[in-house]
Design a protein around this motif. Structure first.
Motif, short mmCIF file in Angstrom:
data_model
loop_
_atom_site.label_atom_id
_atom_site.label_comp_id
_atom_site.label_asym_id
_atom_site.label_seq_id
_atom_site.Cartn_x
_atom_site.Cartn_y
_atom_site.Cartn_z
N ILE A 14 0.82 -1.22 0.00
CA ILE A 14 0.00 0.00 0.00
C ILE A 14 0.85 1.27 0.00
O ILE A 14 0.32 2.38 0.00
N GLY A 77 6.77 -7.79 1.60
CA GLY A 77 5.70 -8.58 0.98
C GLY A 77 6.17 -10.00 0.77
O GLY A 77 7.38 -10.27 0.73
N LEU A 93 15.52 -1.74 5.20
CA LEU A 93 15.03 -0.69 6.10
C LEU A 93 15.92 -0.58 7.35
O LEU A 93 16.27 0.53 7.78
N ILE A 257 -4.45 0.44 13.18
CA ILE A 257 -3.02 0.65 12.96
C ILE A 257 -2.81 1.67 11.84
O ILE A 257 -1.74 2.27 11.71
N ALA A 279 0.93 -3.93 4.27
CA ALA A 279 -0.43 -4.49 4.18
C ALA A 279 -0.72 -5.13 2.83
O ALA A 279 -1.66 -4.71 2.13
N ALA A 288 -6.84 1.29 1.95
CA ALA A 288 -5.93 1.56 3.07
C ALA A 288 -6.25 2.92 3.69
O ALA A 288 -6.66 3.85 2.99
#
Ligand code: NAD
Length: 356
Positions: A14, A77, A93, A257, A279, A288
């Motif tokens: 998303i 993902g 990340l 969330i 997500a 979303a």
């Protein structure tokens, strides 16, 4: 006219949907202001791996380092889950956070009056919750060496140096000075040596902040207290893994969330991102909730650029949006007069911002 350079990382799932809406709102707020925002989009996460074979390409780091702030969506993902660890989006990340020395993660948890029913907890328990999780982000078990997965055995190392604890503790006390003047440091000092050093060090740092009261809590108790009586907390100071888990738990207090923003700071350039992930289960469907990302953009204006008025406008527009009964699908059962898509939510909030 001031110009701020913003590195934009949409990421996976998303990510692009929610970041597009945040930019829509940023554009609406900057149009009537004395600053302009210059965006530079770069790849990170699974999408970067697909193009460059690396979830964190060099160019992305360079653009981030040459920016005034980073606006981030989410990464990850299933498609990339079976890659070697250093190629996975999540390791990109972690690498970005450590390369940019973003050791302090601020996760404010506020309950909107309009959404008290959306919480899985009783209204009397959540109404008025306003707490801040200050999470250490570049140390602890996510980074400790040695780490290994063998055939029949695997291990990680939880390590903190005194310096790492001092710098994050200072951040928490400074934040508390501007809020409710209470810090609750969360650890597992009854079992872990690393937590014993954490506790002793936080005690030492506390001496420099006599107007802030300090308490300590074991993480298992903190997890329980967060749902029993979240209003007892002002600032929660904790390490990387405990903060990761507690802040997701705390997100449910607010109802979704999809509402909670965060900032990661301490290095040259701050990174502003929603606390949720990419997500994949709802990606591409336009359902979303973009509020966490729009709020993160507001935090960027406030804390990275000092554009307080513009940030206030965004925060007010979000409250108005909720007051008028607009809800994305995650909150559709809670006081919705109109259920809107991700894109409609962004447009309505942007429109409100431009009228403020
Ligand atoms: P997630 O946060 O992506 O999703 C958890 C649940 O919350 C899902 O049901 C999802 O649909 C819902 N959700 C999340 N954001 C939402 C929003 N804005 N609006 C409405 N509903 C929302 O966590 P996950 O499913 O455990 O992880 C999915 C991927 O994201 C994994 O690859 C994971 O590693 C990654 N991840 C990335 C970050 C990040 O980029 N900072 C953080 C956490 C997880």
């Amino acid at each position: 006219m001031k110009t701020y350079k913003v590195a934009v990382i949409k990421g996976d799932g998303i990510g692009s949907e929610i970041v597009d809406e945040a930019i829509k709102v940023l554009d609406a707020v900057s149009i009537n202001s004395e600053f302009e925002l210059k965006y530079e989009e770069v790849l990170m996460g699974g999408c970067a791996y697909d193009v460059h074979g690396d979830p964190l390409p060099k160019e992305t780091i360079e653009v981030c380092l040459n920016s005034d702030a980073i606006l981030f969506g989410a990464i990850g993902g299933e498609k990339w889950d079976n890659l070697p660890r250093d190629k996975r989006p999540e390791s990109g990340l972690l690498r970005l956070r450590s390369t940019l020395e973003l050791f302090a993660n601020f996760r404010p948890v506020k309950v909107f009056d309009e959404l008290v029913d959306a919480s899985s907890l009783k209204t009397s328990i959540v109404k008025g919750v306003d707490l801040l999780v200050v999470r250490e982000l570049t140390g602890g078990i996510y980074f400790g060496q040695p780490r290994e997965k063998e055939e029949t055995r695997a291990y990680n190392t939880m390590v903190y140096t005194k310096d790492e604890i001092v710098r994050i503790a200072k951040m928490a006390f400074e934040a508390a000075e501007l809020r409710g003047k209470k810090v609750c440091s969360v650890d597992k000092a009854n079992v872990l040596e690393v937590s014993q050093l954490w506790r002793e060090t936080v005690e030492e740092v506390a001496k420099d902040y006599p107007d802030v009261s300090l308490s300590h809590m074991y993480v298992d108790n903190a997890a329980m207290q967060l749902v029993r009586d979240p209003k007892q907390f002002d600032v929660i100071l904790t390490g990387n893994i405990f903060g990761d888990i507690l802040s997701d738990e705390a997100s449910q207090i607010s109802g979704s969330i999809g509402l909670l923003p965060s900032s990661s700071v301490g290095g040259k350039v701050g990174l502003y991102e929603p606390i949720h992930g990419s997500a994949p289960d709802i990606a591409g469907q336009g359902i979303a909730n973009p509020i966490a990302t729009i709020s993160s953009a507001s935090m960027m204006l406030r804390f990275a650029f000092g554009e307080v008025k513009a940030a206030d406008k965004i925060d007010s527009a979000i409250v108005e949006f909720l007051k008028e009964g607009y809800r994305t699908k995650d909150l559709a059962s809670f006081g919705a007069s109109e259920v809107c898509s991700t894109q409609e939510a962004g447009s309505i909030i942007a429109d409100k911002v431009s009228k403020l």
